[in-house]
Design a protein around this motif. Structure first.
Motif, short mmCIF file in Angstrom:
data_model
loop_
_atom_site.label_atom_id
_atom_site.label_comp_id
_atom_site.label_asym_id
_atom_site.label_seq_id
_atom_site.Cartn_x
_atom_site.Cartn_y
_atom_site.Cartn_z
N PRO A 63 -12.88 -6.23 -10.17
CA PRO A 63 -11.58 -6.70 -9.70
C PRO A 63 -10.96 -7.70 -10.69
O PRO A 63 -11.69 -8.42 -11.39
CB PRO A 63 -11.90 -7.36 -8.36
CG PRO A 63 -13.22 -6.78 -7.96
CD PRO A 63 -13.96 -6.51 -9.22
N TRP A 64 -9.67 -7.75 -10.71
CA TRP A 64 -8.98 -8.74 -11.53
C TRP A 64 -9.22 -10.13 -10.93
O TRP A 64 -9.15 -10.32 -9.72
CB TRP A 64 -7.48 -8.47 -11.53
CG TRP A 64 -7.06 -7.48 -12.57
CD1 TRP A 64 -7.62 -6.28 -12.83
CD2 TRP A 64 -5.97 -7.62 -13.47
NE1 TRP A 64 -6.95 -5.65 -13.84
CE2 TRP A 64 -5.93 -6.45 -14.25
CE3 TRP A 64 -5.01 -8.61 -13.68
CZ2 TRP A 64 -4.97 -6.25 -15.24
CZ3 TRP A 64 -4.05 -8.42 -14.65
CH2 TRP A 64 -4.03 -7.25 -15.44
N GLN A 107 -7.51 -7.38 -3.30
CA GLN A 107 -8.55 -6.47 -3.76
C GLN A 107 -9.79 -6.49 -2.88
O GLN A 107 -10.66 -5.63 -3.00
CB GLN A 107 -8.94 -6.84 -5.21
CG GLN A 107 -7.77 -6.70 -6.17
CD GLN A 107 -8.07 -7.29 -7.54
OE1 GLN A 107 -8.42 -6.58 -8.49
NE2 GLN A 107 -7.92 -8.61 -7.65
N THR A 108 -9.84 -7.45 -1.97
CA THR A 108 -11.00 -7.55 -1.09
C THR A 108 -10.63 -7.56 0.39
O THR A 108 -11.51 -7.44 1.24
CB THR A 108 -11.82 -8.82 -1.41
OG1 THR A 108 -10.95 -9.97 -1.31
CG2 THR A 108 -12.38 -8.74 -2.83
N ASP A 166 0.81 -1.22 0.00
CA ASP A 166 0.00 0.00 0.00
C ASP A 166 0.84 1.27 0.00
O ASP A 166 0.29 2.37 0.03
CB ASP A 166 -0.93 0.02 1.22
CG ASP A 166 -2.05 -0.99 1.11
OD1 ASP A 166 -2.75 -0.98 0.09
OD2 ASP A 166 -2.21 -1.80 2.04
N LEU A 204 -3.16 -2.66 -9.07
CA LEU A 204 -4.26 -3.54 -9.46
C LEU A 204 -5.54 -2.75 -9.69
O LEU A 204 -6.25 -2.97 -10.67
CB LEU A 204 -4.49 -4.61 -8.38
CG LEU A 204 -3.45 -5.72 -8.28
CD1 LEU A 204 -3.68 -6.53 -7.01
CD2 LEU A 204 -3.51 -6.62 -9.50
N GLU A 205 -5.82 -1.82 -8.79
CA GLU A 205 -7.03 -1.02 -8.93
C GLU A 205 -6.97 -0.12 -10.15
O GLU A 205 -7.98 0.17 -10.78
CB GLU A 205 -7.23 -0.18 -7.67
CG GLU A 205 -7.54 -1.01 -6.44
CD GLU A 205 -7.58 -0.17 -5.18
OE1 GLU A 205 -7.23 1.03 -5.25
OE2 GLU A 205 -7.95 -0.72 -4.11
N GLU A 225 -5.14 -11.48 -5.98
CA GLU A 225 -6.60 -11.35 -6.09
C GLU A 225 -7.21 -11.04 -4.73
O GLU A 225 -8.12 -10.20 -4.62
CB GLU A 225 -7.18 -12.65 -6.65
CG GLU A 225 -8.71 -12.59 -6.83
CD GLU A 225 -9.29 -13.92 -7.25
OE1 GLU A 225 -10.24 -13.93 -8.03
OE2 GLU A 225 -8.79 -14.96 -6.76
N ARG A 271 -1.41 -2.91 -4.60
CA ARG A 271 -2.87 -2.82 -4.54
C ARG A 271 -3.38 -1.67 -5.41
O ARG A 271 -4.35 -1.80 -6.14
CB ARG A 271 -3.32 -2.62 -3.10
CG ARG A 271 -4.82 -2.91 -2.89
CD ARG A 271 -5.33 -2.33 -1.57
NE ARG A 271 -4.50 -2.70 -0.45
CZ ARG A 271 -4.66 -3.82 0.28
NH1 ARG A 271 -5.61 -4.67 -0.05
NH2 ARG A 271 -3.87 -4.07 1.31
N TYR A 321 -7.65 -2.24 -13.87
CA TYR A 321 -8.88 -2.86 -14.34
C TYR A 321 -9.98 -1.81 -14.46
O TYR A 321 -10.07 -0.86 -13.71
CB TYR A 321 -9.34 -4.00 -13.42
CG TYR A 321 -9.65 -3.62 -12.00
CD1 TYR A 321 -10.81 -2.92 -11.67
CD2 TYR A 321 -8.80 -3.99 -10.96
CE1 TYR A 321 -11.10 -2.59 -10.36
CE2 TYR A 321 -9.09 -3.66 -9.65
CZ TYR A 321 -10.25 -2.97 -9.36
OH TYR A 321 -10.53 -2.66 -8.06
#
Length: 480
Positions: free
Chosen positions: A407-408, A448-449, A383, A392-393, A445, A389, A396
């Motif tokens: 999310p990927w 992302q959550t 972060d 990734l955001e 993956e 992170r 996509y």
């Protein structure tokens, strides 16, 4: 992979090195390599003219340079060793094996430099009259020692960009006199002199009185010094631009965070050359009309030179990617020649410090986290700066709407990991096997959550069980 991983998730490992290294180079170039010759030049001018005000001015400048170089400069020099050894010990270890005698010589010269600057500073007011010319020669000797330390280190910096024939003959001589060495030295030497003039001009605000005749004469003299070195600086940059490998030139737009230069700029040194010209214009104005200079004008050249050198160091470090040592060691600390073994057996099988040795459905996320720690954390955080992170955001989005993003998924992430070095040539290929790639994709993956933190070895370094032995047929004897 026999050492624990040091990681700063809020700052980023390479940002730690960059802050320390750029500060050190600014001080070293502007106040030692260039600053000492400038002081000796002003002192010599006082001897030639018989004007003691030049001698007093040179002594005040030396006092400032002496304090900064022997405190912040020395500490950041040690800080480079400490931070680089923590972040990428394999790169430092490889360089020491090649350049042991170069560094040994540089340390001897550095000790000599420390002795000389102490003697130069402490004897200033004692070596007067007939001994003053000998004192100027002492300043010249100190100037040469300061330059030699830079000249030796520049050979190592050039080697990291292009080892040249060292790849085949593996000799110290070929490593030192690599294709980048002399062009980079031809650029850094006059740049240091220009920076010294810029810092000297800024220092005049404190070491001379406003409106004094000494300030006017000093502005002209220091401006002439800087203008004299500006053309060689631009010429050295042009030479340097011509020898940067083509593969590294492709990274320049990314290094500069813009696509404006793509297609015509051979290196970011064109930008640096433009900055040198801008500095020259400010200096020329000061030389022609010193009385008209505002207080901010004294500082502008110094700010420009710091930005110039900072941009240069940023670009030089980035264009080398995906390597730490071009063609030999990737930025993740893994040798290129070890990739076939690691991609067959896996990273975890050869890592000394890991909490996971064998991947199972139950520990897949933990294994993915360990793989990220081993293969990615020298450049990425979770972060912090260059956080994965956030990447990734940002990568996509739904093609039909910018307001909605998905999310990927694991399969897409795994596919991208396998081809990322093609899409982003500045990233090393993934070093692990297929199972490890899937585990890393599963962990990415999950980011992302849910939240996760990579503390690094400074908090949770754990030695793994003993490394598995290899059977006679070449396979690894790994217990469940």
């Amino acid at each position: 992979m026999d050492l624990p991983v040091f990681h700063l998730d809020f700052l980023n490992n390479r940002m730690l090195i960059a802050i320390i290294a750029v500060l050190h180079v600014v001080i070293n170039h502007g106040m030692a390599v260039g600053g000492i010759p400038l002081v000796a030049y002003l002192e010599r001018r006082g001897v030639q003219t018989g004007d003691e005000s030049w001698d007093a001015l040179a002594h005040r400048l030396l006092s400032f340079f002496f304090i900064v170089t022997t405190t912040v400069g020395a500490l950041t020099g040690v800080g480079i060793w400490l931070s680089a050894s923590l972040v990428n010990p394999y790169a430092i270890g490889s360089l020491i094996r090649v350049f042991f005698w170069t560094w040994f010589t540089e340390w001897l010269v550095f000790v000599t430099e420390v002795v000389l600057i102490l003697a130069y500073y402490l004897s200033w007011k004692r070596w007067t009259g007939p001994r003053k010319r000998a004192h100027v020669k002492l300043g010249a000797a100190l100037s040469i020692a300061s330059w030699i330390t830079m000249a030796l280190i520049v050979s190592i910096l050039g080697f990291m960009m292009d080892p040249g024939s060292w790849r085949t003959d593996r000799t110290l001589f070929s490593g030192m006199f690599n294709p980048i060495y002399l062009p980079q030295l031809a650029f850094r030497t006059p740049l240091a002199m220009v920076m010294a003039g810029a810092f000297g001009l800024a220092a005049l605000l404190w070491v001379t009185k406003r409106g004094s005749a000494l300030r006017a004469r000093a502005v002209r003299s220091i401006a002439h010094w800087s203008l004299l070195w500006t053309l060689p600086c631009v010429a050295g940059g042009w030479w340097y631009a011509r020898v940067v490998p083509a593969a590294m030139q492709a990274n320049i737009p990314v290094a500069l965070l813009t696509q404006l230069l793509e297609g015509w700029a051979r290196t970011a040194l064109w930008v640096l050359g433009g900055a040198c010209i801008a500095i020259a214009l400010v200096m020329a104005w000061g030389a022609a009309r010193p009385a008209s200079l505002r207080r901010w004008a004294f500082v502008v050249p110094a700010v420009l030179t710091v930005l110039l050198l900072g941009t240069f160091e940023r670009v030089r470090e980035f264009v080398r990617k995906p390597y730490a040592i071009a063609g030999y060691l990737y930025a993740n600390g893994l040798r290129e020649e070890d990739y076939p073994l690691l991609q067959r057996d896996g990273l975890l099988a050869h890592a000394t410090y890991t909490a996971v040795r064998r991947i199972t459905p139950e520990n897949e996320l933990e294994a993915g986290r360990e793989i990220f720690n081993l293969a990615c954390t020298r450049c990425h955080t979770v972060d912090g700066v260059n956080g994965i992170r956030g990447l990734l955001e940002g990568m996509y989005s739904n093609r039909d709407s910018w307001d909605y993003a998905e999310p990927w998924r694991r399969d897409a992430i795994a596919s991208y990991i396998g081809a990322m070095h093609n899409a982003r040539p500045f990233m090393p290929p993934f070093p692990g096997n297929e199972q490890e790639k899937q585990a890393l994709a599963a962990w990415l993956e999950s980011l992302q959550t849910q939240r996760d933190v990579i503390e690094g070895a400074q908090v949770t370094g754990v030695a793994a069980p003993p490394r598995p032995k290899r059977r006679s047929d070449g396979t690894l004897a790994v217990d469940p």
